[in-house]
Design a protein around this motif. Structure first.
Motif, PDB file in Angstrom:
ATOM      1  N   ARG A 155       9.091 -16.053  70.165  1.00  0.00           N
ATOM      2  CA  ARG A 155       8.173 -14.966  69.120  1.00  0.00           C
ATOM      3  C   ARG A 155       7.606 -15.597  68.103  1.00  0.00           C
ATOM      4  N   SER A 156       6.444 -14.937  67.979  1.00  0.00           N
ATOM      5  CA  SER A 156       5.501 -15.112  66.791  1.00  0.00           C
ATOM      6  C   SER A 156       5.715 -14.078  65.628  1.00  0.00           C
TER       7      SER A 156
ATOM      8  N   GLU B 222       5.564  -3.906  80.437  1.00  0.00           N
ATOM      9  CA  GLU B 222       5.817  -4.686  79.220  1.00  0.00           C
ATOM     10  C   GLU B 222       5.240  -6.056  79.676  1.00  0.00           C
TER      11      GLU B 222
ATOM     12  N   GLU C 126       1.213  -6.173  79.497  1.00  0.00           N
ATOM     13  CA  GLU C 126       1.095  -6.282  78.296  1.00  0.00           C
ATOM     14  C   GLU C 126       1.337  -7.578  77.575  1.00  0.00           C
ATOM     15  N   GLU C 127       2.438  -8.012  77.535  1.00  0.00           N
ATOM     16  CA  GLU C 127       2.999  -9.353  77.079  1.00  0.00           C
ATOM     17  C   GLU C 127       2.298 -10.602  77.805  1.00  0.00           C
TER      18      GLU C 127
ATOM     19  N   PRO D   1       1.042 -16.156  77.113  1.00  0.00           N
ATOM     20  CA  PRO D   1       1.340 -15.313  75.925  1.00  0.00           C
ATOM     21  C   PRO D   1       0.135 -14.349  75.452  1.00  0.00           C
ATOM     22  N   LEU D   2       0.235 -13.173  75.470  1.00  0.00           N
ATOM     23  CA  LEU D   2      -0.708 -12.022  75.192  1.00  0.00           C
ATOM     24  C   LEU D   2      -0.331 -11.440  73.688  1.00  0.00           C
ATOM     25  N   GLU D   3       0.849 -10.922  73.595  1.00  0.00           N
ATOM     26  CA  GLU D   3       1.680 -10.287  72.622  1.00  0.00           C
ATOM     27  C   GLU D   3       2.592 -10.846  71.863  1.00  0.00           C
ATOM     28  N   ASP D   4       2.730 -10.994  70.517  1.00  0.00           N
ATOM     29  CA  ASP D   4       4.163 -11.257  70.001  1.00  0.00           C
ATOM     30  C   ASP D   4       4.737 -12.499  70.333  1.00  0.00           C
ATOM     31  N   HIS D   5       4.061 -13.329  71.064  1.00  0.00           N
ATOM     32  CA  HIS D   5       4.713 -14.615  71.425  1.00  0.00           C
ATOM     33  C   HIS D   5       3.648 -15.709  71.467  1.00  0.00           C
ATOM     34  N   ASP D   6       4.102 -17.119  70.829  1.00  0.00           N
ATOM     35  CA  ASP D   6       3.032 -17.854  70.494  1.00  0.00           C
ATOM     36  C   ASP D   6       3.283 -19.124  71.565  1.00  0.00           C
TER      37      ASP D   6
END
Length: 137
Positions: free
Chosen positions: A23-24, A53, A56-57, A98-103
Motif C-alpha cells: 500500500r502507498s 479492481e 484498475e489497480e 501497480p497503477l493505484e494505491d500501491h508502490d
C-alpha cells in the motif's frame, strides 16, 4: 445496525507464486502488504468487482478460479473481506505493475509468504489462501 460493505481480494497466482501489493495510501496503511482488490460497488456482483479492481489497480485481466473459504472483518466497522483465487490471463508476471494505491508488487513463493508485513486483516486470508494452494499443488 451497520450495513456490511464487501471488499474483495485476489489471491492472484502465476507460476506458483502469489502476488502481494504494498500500500502507498492511505497513510495509516502505507508500507504494509495486502492482496489486491477493493470495494464492491452498489449493484455489482463481487466477482465482477474483483475483475474490475484488478484492471484498475494492476492493468491486468484475471480468471477467477474459486472463492477461498472464509470471510474476514476489516479495520473499519461493517467492512468484510472475501478472497477469490485467480490466475493471470492477459499478462506475464513480469508485466504486472501497480497503477493505484500501491508502490510495489512482489510475487511470493509459498516459502516467502511471510517475508512481507501483511496488513492484519489480510493475514488470515493469506493463511487460507496458502492452504487452498497447497491442496491443489
Amino acid at each position: 445496525m451497520t450495513d456490511r460493505i464487501l471488499v474483495v481480494g485476489a489471491a492472484l497466482y502465476a507460476e506458483g507464486r502469489l502476488l502481494a501489493a504494498r500500500r502507498s495510501a492511505p497513510a495509516h496503511l502505507a508500507g504494509r502488504w495486502e492482496l489486491p482488490g477493493g470495494k464492491v460497488d452498489p449493484g455489482e456482483q463481487p466477482e465482477q468487482a474483483l475483475v474490475r479492481e484488478l484492471r484498475e489497480e494492476l492493468g491486468v485481466d484475471a480468471k477467477l478460479l474459486e472463492r477461498i473459504p472464509g470471510e474476514w472483518p476489516l479495520g473499519r466497522p461493517g467492512y468484510v473481506l472475501r478472497v477469490w483465487a485467480a490466475e493471470l490471463i492477459s499478462a506475464s508476471p513480469e508485466d504486472v505493475r501497480p497503477l493505484e494505491d500501491h508502490d510495489e508488487l512482489r510475487w511470493l513463493t509459498p516459502d516467502q509468504l511471510w517475508d512481507v508485513d501483511w496488513l492484519e486483516h489480510d493475514r488470515p486470508a493469506v493463511t487460507e489462501t496458502a492452504r487452498w494452494h497447497a491442496a491443489r499443488n
